[in-house]
Design an enzyme around this catalytic site. Structure first.
Site, PDB file in Angstrom:
ATOM      1  N   ALA A  65       0.848  -1.185   0.000  1.00 54.14           N
ATOM      2  CA  ALA A  65       0.000   0.000   0.000  1.00 54.14           C
ATOM      3  C   ALA A  65       0.889   1.242   0.000  1.00 54.14           C
ATOM      4  CB  ALA A  65      -0.915  -0.005   1.218  1.00 54.14           C
ATOM      5  N   GLY A 110       0.002  -5.312   0.890  1.00 55.14           N
ATOM      6  CA  GLY A 110      -1.217  -5.371   0.099  1.00 55.14           C
ATOM      7  C   GLY A 110      -1.026  -6.015  -1.253  1.00 55.14           C
ATOM      8  N   GLU A 113      -1.237  -9.682  -0.584  1.00 53.97           N
ATOM      9  CA  GLU A 113      -2.637  -9.987  -0.282  1.00 53.97           C
ATOM     10  C   GLU A 113      -3.464 -10.031  -1.568  1.00 53.97           C
ATOM     11  OE1 GLU A 113      -3.382  -8.116   4.104  1.00 53.97           O
ATOM     12  OE2 GLU A 113      -2.578  -6.765   2.597  1.00 53.97           O
ATOM     13  N   GLU A 133       4.232  -5.626   7.357  1.00 57.62           N
ATOM     14  CA  GLU A 133       3.500  -4.550   8.035  1.00 57.62           C
ATOM     15  C   GLU A 133       3.972  -4.295   9.464  1.00 57.62           C
ATOM     16  OE1 GLU A 133       0.663  -5.798   4.741  1.00 57.62           O
ATOM     17  OE2 GLU A 133       2.146  -6.762   6.037  1.00 57.62           O
TER      18      GLU A 133
END
Length: 259
Positions: A65, A110, A113, A133
């Site tokens: 992200a 992300g 993911e 993260e």
């Protein structure tokens, strides 16, 4: 149509590229909105039988992200951002067409993911993946704590998530995160060859198979067997079943119509 995505369609295959190479294809709020729209449109496009998702450039699939955007989020905004990312990964699972991830470089946070949300993934030998993260003081927010454990088991998922370390494509393949790893220059050729093979099969058969596998994972074995049997039987009311079996007997290629 999109500021940060490239979309090409040919022979039943949609190639969707996240196109922010200067930002390592990182996911911000605008990119998530574009991806949500693109998958909603592709889900309804009868010409599309398979979707291939990748990142533009050579360095990254998606390097996570957008930290610059996330840094200033408050709690309510962070919750909305997480839920939007989760909405995207759930939408990919609900699309009746197979979605293949072509991981051409870094797939972090992300980005990983997003790759795990796809039905399966191929990778370049140069790819590196991880959920780092915790090194930023947060945790995965787009479903990573759930999908990683389901894909590779609780212990390995915990080790990767708690440490935040990155692993190479070969190790990720050994753990079942990638179906195959190819030299970088061959990745898209191999991905598109598999996509073409899938696109030549019955659209209905593939869609029912995707739902049987995905939904069955949330059931016990007996329930999953029953769900599979219902899918199996329902396809005997379709033109594709009749064409597929007739073509087999007549030793010719089937001409599926998706009905």
């Amino acid at each position: 149509m999109y500021e940060d995505l490239l979309l090409e369609k040919k022979d039943g295959i949609a190639l969707l590229q996240i196109n922010r190479p200067k930002a390592m294809n990182s996911l911000n709020d605008a990119v998530l909105d574009q991806l949500l729209h693109a998958f909603e449109v592709l889900a309804l496009d009868r010409e599309v039988r398979v979707v291939v998702l990748t990142g533009a450039g050579e360095k990254a699939f998606v390097a996570g992200a957008d930290i610059a955007e996330m840094k200033s989020l408050n709690v309510e905004q962070a919750l909305a951002f997480s839920r939007k990312g989760q909405q995207l990964v759930q939408l990919i699972g609900k699309v009746s067409k197979p979605v293949i991830a072509a991981v051409n470089g870094f797939a972090l946070g992300g980005g990983l993911e997003l790759a795990m949300a796809c039905d399966f993934a191929y990778a370049s030998e140069k790819a590196k993946i991880g959920l780092p993260e915790v090194t930023l003081g947060i945790i995965p927010g787009f479903g990573g704590t759930q999908s990683m454990a389901r894909l590779i088991g609780r212990s390995r998922a915990n080790e990767l998530i708690f440490s935040g370390r990155l692993i190479a494509a070969a190790e990720a393949k050994n753990w079942g995160l990638f179906c195959a790893v190819f030299p970088a220059e061959n990745l898209m050729t191999e991905v598109m060859a598999t996509a073409a093979q899938i696109a030549g099969n019955s659209r209905l058969g593939v869609a029912h198979a995707k739902d049987a596998v995905k939904s069955g994972l949330d059931m016990n074995v007996a329930e999953g067997m029953g769900y599979e049997a219902l899918h199996f039987a329902s396809l005997f009311a379709t033109l594709d079943q009749k064409e597929g079996m007739t073509a087999f007997i007549e030793k010719r290629k089937p001409a599926f119509v998706g009905a």
